[in-house]
Write an enzyme that holds these catalytic residues in place. Structure first.
Site, short mmCIF file in Angstrom:
data_model
loop_
_atom_site.label_atom_id
_atom_site.label_comp_id
_atom_site.label_asym_id
_atom_site.label_seq_id
_atom_site.Cartn_x
_atom_site.Cartn_y
_atom_site.Cartn_z
N ASP A 178 0.85 -1.20 0.00
CA ASP A 178 0.00 0.00 0.00
C ASP A 178 0.88 1.24 0.00
OD1 ASP A 178 -3.02 0.95 0.68
OD2 ASP A 178 -1.57 2.25 1.70
N ASN A 186 -3.15 13.06 -3.75
CA ASN A 186 -4.26 13.48 -4.62
C ASN A 186 -4.85 14.81 -4.17
OD1 ASN A 186 -4.27 11.41 -6.51
ND2 ASN A 186 -5.60 10.10 -5.28
N ASP A 195 -1.69 9.86 -10.37
CA ASP A 195 -1.51 8.81 -11.37
C ASP A 195 -0.04 8.62 -11.71
OD1 ASP A 195 -4.22 8.39 -11.49
OD2 ASP A 195 -4.53 9.44 -13.39
N GLU A 221 -4.45 2.48 -4.59
CA GLU A 221 -3.01 2.60 -4.38
C GLU A 221 -2.41 1.30 -3.84
OE1 GLU A 221 -4.89 4.32 -0.56
OE2 GLU A 221 -5.38 4.03 -2.67
#
Length: 322
Positions: A178, A186, A195, A221
């Site tokens: 993770d 973000n 991204d 993620e």
């Protein structure tokens, strides 16, 4: 035989290996086409720069930076000895690339050292990766963003891998990975940058893995790695290597660099495991890493802390086939 400087430059530019020259001050004076292909940096990016400016940011598998205090070029310029070493360079797109390099001194007509040459090759299994991507794209089993196999692929593949493990007794390692604090990326920089971070992480995982191993994007993620024929100690070492490589990678945003860390759960398959039990255990170990500080690998936590470190119910894994 032709022996003009332009002829030799043409020869160097057509070599498979990356090649660059530095002078006695470690200023880069030549950079060939393969160096550009392997690193992502063009000759315009690096010519005239000093290698100690941390352009390639060489590190070893323990994460130790070599550009400042243990640079092979600097050592060769000092003692005239040829050196060979395996390191990881920093690609222009942020991810880490494993390389083998050889450094040799350059001497003038009097035998004095006037610079050095570094020749390096890409150690990643690029051909196998590209072939796998092409094959999986035809079956809609590739994540469109990262070009890694997707969750559907892993759900299809893992039961067969475990069946082979049960028959032959080979150990299968699973890494549940993770990206720490990804929501903050973000929120601060936008989803386009998020991204790019995911692609940076995916590239580092794929390029630095063995051709027989599988890394997929599980969703969001999260990534999952399947590592064949390993012991628990080897799996922990591999997981920490990926953690270090991603942690020392960075996405260049002009005035700042974006870095991320990984929380990883690592586990070895057991005789009674199916796909769901194996992934669930790795997922719980990953969540333990997050609860105990992030940027770490958990492979065998204390039992009392393990029972507390469970993913919230709303994020539990869906039931899988197999």
């Amino acid at each position: 035989m032709i022996s003009t400087p332009q002829f030799y430059i043409q020869v160097l530019d057509n070599m498979y290996e990356g090649v660059y020259f530095v002078d006695n001050n470690r200023r880069i004076t030549y950079w060939n086409k393969s160096a550009e292909a392997i690193s992502g940096y063009s000759s315009d990016d690096v010519l005239g720069q000093h290698c100690w400016n941390n352009i390639l940011k060489h590190i070893d598998q323990c994460g130790h930076a070599h550009c400042r205090d243990s640079c092979p070029l600097a050592c060769t310029l000092a003692d005239g000895q040829t050196r060979e070493v395996e390191l990881y360079l920093h690609h222009k797109h942020g991810h880490r690339v494993p390389i083998s390099l050889r450094v040799s001194p350059l001497r003038d007509e009097h035998g004095n050292i006037c610079g050095a040459i570094e020749i390096f090759i890409d150690n990643s299994a690029k051909v196998a990766i590209l072939e796998r991507v092409e094959e999986l794209e035809k079956m809609a089993m590739v994540d469109t963003l990262t070009k890694l196999p997707n969750r559907r692929y892993l759900e299809t593949k893992l039961p067969h891998i475990l069946s082979e493990y049960h028959e032959n007794g080979f150990a299968v390692g699973v890494l549940f990975i993770d990206v720490d604090h990804f929501k903050n990326i973000n929120d601060m920089y936008g989803h386009d940058v998020g991204d790019e971070v995911l692609k940076m992480v995916a590239n580092t995982l794929a390029i630095n893995s063995r051709a027989s191993d599988i890394f997929c994007r599980w969703g969001g993620e999260e990534f999952v790695g399947i590592v064949h024929n390993v012991t628990e100690a080897q799996l922990e070492e591999i997981a920490n290597r990926f953690r270090i490589l991603v942690g020392t990678s960075s996405l260049d945003m002009g005035r700042e660099e974006i870095k991320v860390t990984l929380s990883i759960g690592a586990t070895i398959s057991r005789g009674n495991d199916n796909s769901n039990s194996l992934l669930k255990r790795a997922d719980q170990l990953m969540y333990h890493s997050k609860q105990t500080g992030r940027d770490r690998v958990t492979i065998k936590p204390q039992q009392n802390s393990f029972t507390k470190a469970k993913r919230p119910p709303k994020l539990k894994l869906q039931t899988m086939l197999g």
